[in-house]
Design a protein around this motif. Structure first.
Motif, short mmCIF file in Angstrom:
data_model
loop_
_atom_site.label_atom_id
_atom_site.label_comp_id
_atom_site.label_asym_id
_atom_site.label_seq_id
_atom_site.Cartn_x
_atom_site.Cartn_y
_atom_site.Cartn_z
N ASN A 132 -30.24 9.84 5.75
CA ASN A 132 -29.04 9.26 5.12
C ASN A 132 -29.19 7.77 4.81
OD1 ASN A 132 -27.74 11.71 5.29
ND2 ASN A 132 -26.68 11.22 7.20
N TYR A 133 -30.19 7.12 5.41
CA TYR A 133 -30.34 5.68 5.24
C TYR A 133 -31.37 5.30 4.20
CZ TYR A 133 -27.71 6.09 9.50
OH TYR A 133 -26.75 6.44 10.41
N VAL A 134 -32.09 6.31 3.67
CA VAL A 134 -33.08 6.05 2.63
C VAL A 134 -32.35 5.69 1.33
CG1 VAL A 134 -35.03 6.96 1.31
CG2 VAL A 134 -34.71 7.63 3.70
N GLY A 135 -32.72 4.56 0.76
CA GLY A 135 -32.04 4.10 -0.45
C GLY A 135 -30.74 3.38 -0.19
N VAL A 136 -30.34 3.29 1.08
CA VAL A 136 -29.13 2.56 1.46
C VAL A 136 -29.53 1.31 2.24
CG1 VAL A 136 -26.90 2.67 2.63
CG2 VAL A 136 -27.82 4.71 1.50
#
Length: 260
Positions: free
Chosen positions: A99-103
């Motif tokens: 969920n934290y990839v690209g965020v």
């Protein structure tokens, strides 16, 4: 200095001393994990959420509003909040941090490294958690205390911890999910843990920009207060009078001036 047993510490007295020494703006709170939900629910005047929240919001209910709040995994918005306090597994899916990839991170590798770097309570020991103003004594005693303070206040607190039984403190910064640097690490290790509250804590928990967070056991807080009292007797206290600061700085720069 030998640390007092947690169940012999006057928690309300600690808070009074701490506020006298540091002039804190935010309520000092306690946090406690429970192996059984029924034990958490037995706390006097406990409030239970009627919607899902982040752990940051639950903590702020105690530190900003003065409430005593109890939660289980079902009350928290996602696996990240639950895992830090040991209420859900730190399994392969959690470690991947998709969920934290690209965020918060540019690659899956970076997200995984961050997840692996977090200090978390092992899963399987606890079913619930409660937070409460420390002075209320409702957690009797808490596992850890949470102290929000400015950098100037915080260094005096650290100086108090180091007054006797000196040790060098080395703390890290995981970035987002900084609650792992504070309550996660303190609950796991039992050692004082300083953090820079992250975006989520400031955005959802209402932590002001100027505040840092120290999580530490009641016995460590008592030790810090005794150290700060000794420093105060030596003339080293918070706040240093502004006039004295100006005098010292100008003297160091070779500038003299007349007092008006």
């Amino acid at each position: 200095m030998q640390q007092p047993a947690a169940d012999t510490i006057d928690l309300a007295g600690l808070v009074a001393d701490l506020n006298s020494l540091l002039r804190l703006k935010t309520t000092v709170i306690g946090m406690k994990l429970f192996a059984h939900v029924a034990d958490m629910e037995a706390i006097p005047k406990i409030r239970r959420p009627n919607a899902v929240h982040t752990t940051d919001q639950i903590v702020s209910m105690a530190s900003r509003l003065g409430w005593t709040v109890g939660i289980t995994a079902d009350d928290l918005v996602g696996a990240q909040c639950r895992a830090v306090i040991g209420l859900s597994p730190q399994d392969e899916k959690w470690l991947a941090g998709e969920n934290y990839v690209g965020v918060w991170h540019g690659t899956a590798e970076d997200a995984r490294k961050r997840q692996e770097a977090l200090d978390v309570v092992p899963f399987g020991q606890y079913q619930a958690l409660a937070v409460s103003p420390l002075a209320s004594g409702r957690l009797d005693p808490p596992d850890i205390c949470l102290v929000y303070a400015t950098p100037g206040q915080m260094i005096i607190l650290i100086n108090g911890l180091q007054y006797t039984g000196y040790k060098k403190f080395e703390w890290g910064v995981v970035g987002e999910t900084a609650c792992a640097d504070s309550w996660g690490r303190a609950l796991k290790s039992g050692e004082p843990s300083l953090s820079l509250p992250c975006y989520a804590e400031r955005r959802y928990g209402g932590v002001p920009d100027e505040e840092m967070l120290m999580a530490l056991k009641p016995a460590h807080l008592a030790k810090a207060i005794e150290g700060m009292k000794a420093l105060a007797r030596n003339g080293l206290r918070y706040p240093i009078p502004p006039y004295g600061i100006q005098s010292d700085v100008r003297a160091g720069m070779g500038v003299s001036y007349a007092k008006k």
